[in-house]
Motif scaffolding. Structure first.
Motif, PDB file in Angstrom:
ATOM      1  N   GLU A  59       0.797  -1.236   0.000  1.00  0.00           N
ATOM      2  CA  GLU A  59       0.000   0.000   0.000  1.00  0.00           C
ATOM      3  C   GLU A  59       0.827   1.283   0.000  1.00  0.00           C
ATOM      4  O   GLU A  59       0.553   2.182  -0.804  1.00  0.00           O
ATOM      5  N   GLY A  62       1.971   2.167  -3.530  1.00  0.00           N
ATOM      6  CA  GLY A  62       1.013   2.157  -4.627  1.00  0.00           C
ATOM      7  C   GLY A  62       1.021   0.867  -5.425  1.00  0.00           C
ATOM      8  O   GLY A  62       0.643   0.864  -6.591  1.00  0.00           O
ATOM      9  N   HIS A  63       1.490  -0.211  -4.813  1.00  0.00           N
ATOM     10  CA  HIS A  63       1.552  -1.525  -5.477  1.00  0.00           C
ATOM     11  C   HIS A  63       2.426  -1.496  -6.729  1.00  0.00           C
ATOM     12  O   HIS A  63       2.196  -2.263  -7.672  1.00  0.00           O
ATOM     13  N   ASN A  67       8.122   2.251  -7.158  1.00  0.00           N
ATOM     14  CA  ASN A  67       8.003   3.140  -5.999  1.00  0.00           C
ATOM     15  C   ASN A  67       8.700   2.603  -4.750  1.00  0.00           C
ATOM     16  O   ASN A  67       8.721   3.281  -3.725  1.00  0.00           O
TER      17      ASN A  67
END
Length: 100
Positions: A59, A62-63, A67
């Motif tokens: 989470e 942002g999967h 990131n």
């Protein structure tokens, strides 16, 4: 009612290129499971609980692997590169067929 038992990531056909195997690999990435845990013999409820933990770990990012912070991104790349190499050696073909 008999519970379904997972065969383990290294015993799945086609090099374990499945959603369940990806959850296990992601658990390795995030340190939820040690990398030598194959989940062999786990019941469906255990895999579902693992999915929930892995989803929560993704989470903040942002999967998206892009990131991830450098350490996790490098671990992800290493684990997934090894998985693809193993799967190809076992005959997995990533190309979609006419029925896919």
């Amino acid at each position: 009612m008999k519970s379904k038992i997972y065969e383990g990531i290294h015993k799945q056909e086609d090099g374990a290129m499945t959603p369940t195997a990806n959850v296990i690999r992601d658990a390795w990435v995030f340190g939820i499971l040690p990398e030598d845990e194959t989940c062999e013999g786990w019941v469906l409820q255990g895999i579902d609980a693992l999915y929930d933990k892995v989803s929560a770990a993704w989470e903040p990012y942002g999967h998206l692997a892009s990131n991830l912070p450098p350490e996790l991104r490098e671990r992800h790349a290493r684990i997934y590169a090894a998985a693809v190499e193993r799967a190809r050696a076992e005959g997995w073909n990533p190309e979609l067929g006419d029925d896919d």
